[in-house]
Write a protein that holds these residues in place. Structure first.
Motif: not given
Length: 437
Positions: A34-40, A173-183
């Motif tokens: 998931v993290d890789t997909a968001v950052v990708g 928690l991380s899967a929710i935070l990651c896209p919110v913080l990134v975008y």
């Protein structure tokens, strides 16, 4: 103190321990996807940066796995002896060790992020991005290792449900935070690192809270910590032998061309995926065998070992049959290159044929880790690597045997361990009774 009633290895009991452990084992790799997909979607530089940073930070996860496995066996013996408090005390000392090691890794991450990123990255831009990500992500190491220690002692007392909810909660928690913080918040790659640290720290704190609820005897005991370090040392050496084998296999496969290494990577990742699932049975073995030995019941320990080994072998046969049925389909899910698919056809019979033996090996690994017979596992792995695997694959390179030669080496490595572990299982030397080995 009386031994716990439920240490029998019925199919239901094995499943009750193994299935939650399987979810815990799978949670981290799924989050990484998931993290890789968001950052990708940020761009190729950011994707390359998280690949480099994630590879480096996986070292902390590796230490965590070793810590969890070592703690499970020691705690399970004490639980089997009817001393739950002593089993929890193993978790206390493992948590002190985890905290110290986590802080050390965090410090090393802060200091070494720049040099390591520049060593591994292909260009300056990627190196700078990866170093920035690692400097933040390093702060998650203490929480990650505390969670590993928590997983260890809870598995030792045959509680796999609480770790399941804690790990799932932290990863959600991380899967929710990651896209919110990134975008939306515009933090980009930094947001990914912050999400990692937040989730790992939250998970570590939840395991600490569970520990505090169990006991107020929270002072460090250096002698116990040293014993845990010795056990961890043997697991670490064993793990290093595995890493040397798989890195060498990839290095030799790459010398046979791009198509060969591509097919090797597909098969190897599927092998790792199967190993991840089969490790859930090994974790059940650690807990059940340790408890039986701690209870002083040699016959029960042997019965547990037999049942979990059969379970591991049967699970691996199911994987092998699925892989055989998907021989024409599965490689195509990863690539449409005809040359890679041709090489995948070469390696597939090895992949399918070795899986049942690997299932037995993984289960017996769990049996002997639960029994505290880790020094034997270390020695067998080293000798299987040095005298079997490594000579075989470099001979494959010298005589141009191709990818089949590489996987023949992996097969020799697996079969050597299979024979050695079966012989050990039939001997009485691993059956050491009592709350401590």
């Amino acid at each position: 103190m009386s031994p716990p009633a439920a240490i029998t290895a019925t199919p239901r009991r094995i499943a009750a321990l193994a299935l939650p452990a399987l979810v815990v084992l799978a949670a981290e790799p799924l989050y990484v996807l998931v993290d890789t997909a968001v950052v990708g979607h940020l761009g190729p530089v950011e994707l390359a940066a998280i690949a480099v940073g994630g590879t480096v930070m996986s070292v902390a996860a590796w230490f965590g796995t070793l810590m969890a496995y070592g703690t499970t066996g020691r705690a399970a013996r004490r639980y089997g002896a009817g001393d739950r408090a002593a089993a929890v005390a193993e978790g206390v000392q493992a948590s002190w060790l985890a905290l110290a090691m986590g802080l050390l890794l965090a410090l090393l991450g802060l200091v070494g992020a720049g040099p390591v990123a520049h060593l591994l990255a292909g260009n300056e831009q990627t190196a700078e991005a990866a170093a920035g990500w690692m400097r933040i992500a390093a702060f998650g190491a203490p929480g990650l290792l505390l969670a590993a220690a928590g997983n260890g002692w809870m598995r030792g007392v045959q509680d796999t449900r609480r770790p399941l909810w804690i790990v799932l909660g932290a990863n959600v928690l991380s899967a929710i935070l990651c896209p919110v913080l990134v975008y939306p918040l515009g933090l980009g790659l930094t947001g990914s690192a912050i999400a990692n640290v937040t989730a790992q720290t939250a998970g570590g704190l939840l395991f600490l809270l569970a520990l505090v609820r169990e006991t107020r005897a929270l002072r460090p005991v250096p002698s116990v910590i040293v014993s845990q370090i010795v056990l961890g040392r043997d697991l670490l050496i064993r793990g290093a032998a595995f890493q040397a084998c798989f890195l060498s296999a990839t290095a030799v496969a790459s010398r046979f061309g791009v198509a060969a290494v591509g097919a090797h990577q597909i098969a190897l990742q599927l092998w790792f995926f199967a190993a991840l699932a089969l490790d859930a049975v090994a974790i059940a073995a650690q807990s059940l065998v340790g408890a039986a030995l701690g209870a002083g019941d040699a016959d029960q320990a042997r019965d547990v070992a037999r049942r979990v080994t059969v379970a591991g072998g049967l699970a691996a046969v199911v994987f092998a049959l699925a892989a055989l049925a998907g021989a024409r389909v599965v490689p195509g899910l990863f690539t449409d290159d005809p040359a890679v698919l041709e090489q995948a056809a070469v390696v597939w019979p090895w992949f399918v044929g070795l899986l049942p033996f690997a299932g037995v090996v993984y289960a017996l690994d769990g049996v002997f880790i639960g029994a505290g017979d880790v020094a034997f596992l270390r020695t067998v792995t080293i000798f299987s690597a040095l005298l079997g695997f490594l000579p075989a694959i470099w001979l494959a390179y010298a005589f141009d045997l191709g990818l089949g030669g590489v996987w023949a080496g992996l097969g020799l490595f697996t079969l050597a361990r299979f024979v050695a572990l079966l012989l050990r299982w039939r001997s009485p030397r691993w059956v050491v009774l009592g709350a401590a080995r």
